[in-house]
Scaffold this active site. Structure first.
Site: not given
Ligand code: URA
Length: 434
Positions: A82, A161, A168, A183, A187
């Site tokens: 990620h 999220d 956001r 966040s 996940k």
């Molecule tokens: N990627 C995400 O999943 N969340 C964020 O807040 C920033 C990047």
């Protein structure tokens, strides 16, 4: 509990209890707290930050807002990757299929465009027919057959999220270490992974502008992961100029495809290979990181990642032919070219400005209910360090709406700095945490 009291206490810099954080997240996810109050709470977090305890509680509450996915019936190491968000960052679409081709299972939960940065879900959805809203059964099926599947936050996985991310994005509260960590880690932990490779971006096009903040974010996420028995490594990587040449959803699919055929830009190829290698290594497919690097490189040369991406696209309902017939992808009807005003070197390309311009053209969202235009974007013809003459092409803007062009052009022109002196080469991979 009254939402307004919690907002006020956070605004005053107090620490909230885990019960209070949980209550906020649960009530907001159920629709019992209106967006205006949650936006105000997020802004308070943006200015006052959160303690490690609060972030831990937020991660937990966000995971509990949906189901914890059990992938233990699918054989193989489950490793995801990620990014904290960048401009032109399509490494997920390259590193994940390479890792899957090495035998790693990649159950990827991705996000949408956020602020000036792009999102893997929006990029993938530019492929005609491709669905990212798979049911859990469909997701498991694609993952076990192909080894790589992508979904977004949904009603079942971290719905909190999904709601917070969109809020956001439209309330200028993205750039908070605590909110980004919560966040991403919620996940990832909801998926029951064995390992996670994080790409923490730093620079003008990243949410973290300073390396010290990127390091803090990386350390925070690595700590949260370790506390939850997850093998985690974070790379801190440069995002002062866009990664690769393409910025924009369908255009980034094209560039990912070219890169998997080993004809992509050097920076994108190098970083994607390193991320893939770390996924392979965390998946314990090889004994050493160097062996994993060699494996990733060989898989790239054999086009195994390219075939894997095609399989995944087909398995999620998309047309795999788009990966070699780019005319089947959305293409913008109009193009505008920007030329160098003088001779010299490209000394900087401000990634945030390029990202904002691309979002303005329609690749990102102003309001959370907006849809993106998959065809639009920017194609860089010169990267930092390039020698240019007056009148040389710097980039091409692909657009669909004349009214959105003018401001985008101004931003992009401002983003390029042409200097008489050659800029010093910058490192792409700056640090490893974990
Ligand atoms: N990627 C995400 O999943 N969340 C964020 O807040 C920033 C990047």
């Amino acid at each position: 509990m009254r939402t307004v009291d919690l907002i006020q206490r956070k605004r005053n810099g107090e620490e909230l209890s885990p019960e209070e954080i949980r209550w906020l997240v649960e009530a907001y996810t159920r629709g019992e707290i209106p967006d205006y109050q949650m936006a105000s709470f997020l802004m308070a977090v943006y200015f006052q930050n959160m303690t490690d305890h609060e972030v831990g509680a937020m991660v937990e509450a966000m995971i509990e807002s949906g189901e914890r996915v059990d992938l233990s019936s699918i054989p193989g190491p489950k490793i995801d990757k990620h990014s904290t968000g960048g401009v032109g960052d399509k490494t997920s679409l390259i590193a994940a299929p390479l890792a899957a081709a090495a035998g790693v299972k990649v159950p990827m939960v991705s996000g949408r465009a956020l602020g000036h940065t792009g999102g893997t879900l929006d990029k993938l959805e530019s492929i005609p027919g491709l669905r990212t809203n798979l049911t859990m059964d469909e997701f498991r099926d694609v993952l076990s057959r192909v080894g790589f599947a992508v979904i977004g936050q949904s009603e079942s996985v971290t719905p909190a999220d999904g709601k917070l991310y969109a809020l956001r994005d439209s309330t200028a509260t993205v750039e908070s270490t605590a909110l980004i960590a919560a966040s991403i880690m919620s996940k990832k932990l909801a998926m029951g992974l064995d390992g996670l490779v994080l790409d923490v971006k730093v620079g003008s096009g990243a949410f973290m502008k300073r390396q010290v903040d990127a390091r803090r974010l990386a350390q925070m996420m690595v700590t949260i992961g370790r506390r939850n028995d997850l093998r985690v490594q974070a790379l801190i990587t440069d995002m002062n100029q866009p990664l690769g040449r393409a910025i924009g959803n369908a255009m980034e699919i094209m560039e990912a495809s070219q890169t998997l055929l080993n004809s992509g830009p050097e920076d994108l190829t190098r970083l994607s290979l390193e991320l893939a290698a770390r996924m392979i290594f965390l998946g314990r497919v090889t004994e050493t990181l160097d062996d994993a690097r060699l494996m990733a490189q060989n898989l790239l040369l054999e086009q195994a990642g390219y075939r894997k991406l095609k399989e995944m696209v087909a398995a999620q309902g998309g047309d795999p032919q788009v990966l070699d017939r780019f005319e089947l992808l959305p293409n913008a009807p109009m193009a505008y070219e920007i030329y160098s005003p003088r001779a010299g070197y490209v000394a900087a390309i401000d990634a945030e400005e390029i990202g904002r311009a691309s979002a303005m053209l329609g690749a990102g969202r102003d309001r959370k209910e907006d849809t993106v235009d998959p065809a639009v974007g920017v194609l860089l013809e010169a990267k930092v360090g390039a020698r240019v003459d007056e009148g040389d092409l710097l980039c091409r803007i692909h657009y669909s709406d004349e009214q959105r062009l003018e401001e985008a052009v101004e931003r992009i022109e401002d983003a390029f700095r042409i200097s008489t002196t050659e800029p010093e080469a910058r490192e792409l991979i700056l640090e490893v945490v974990g």
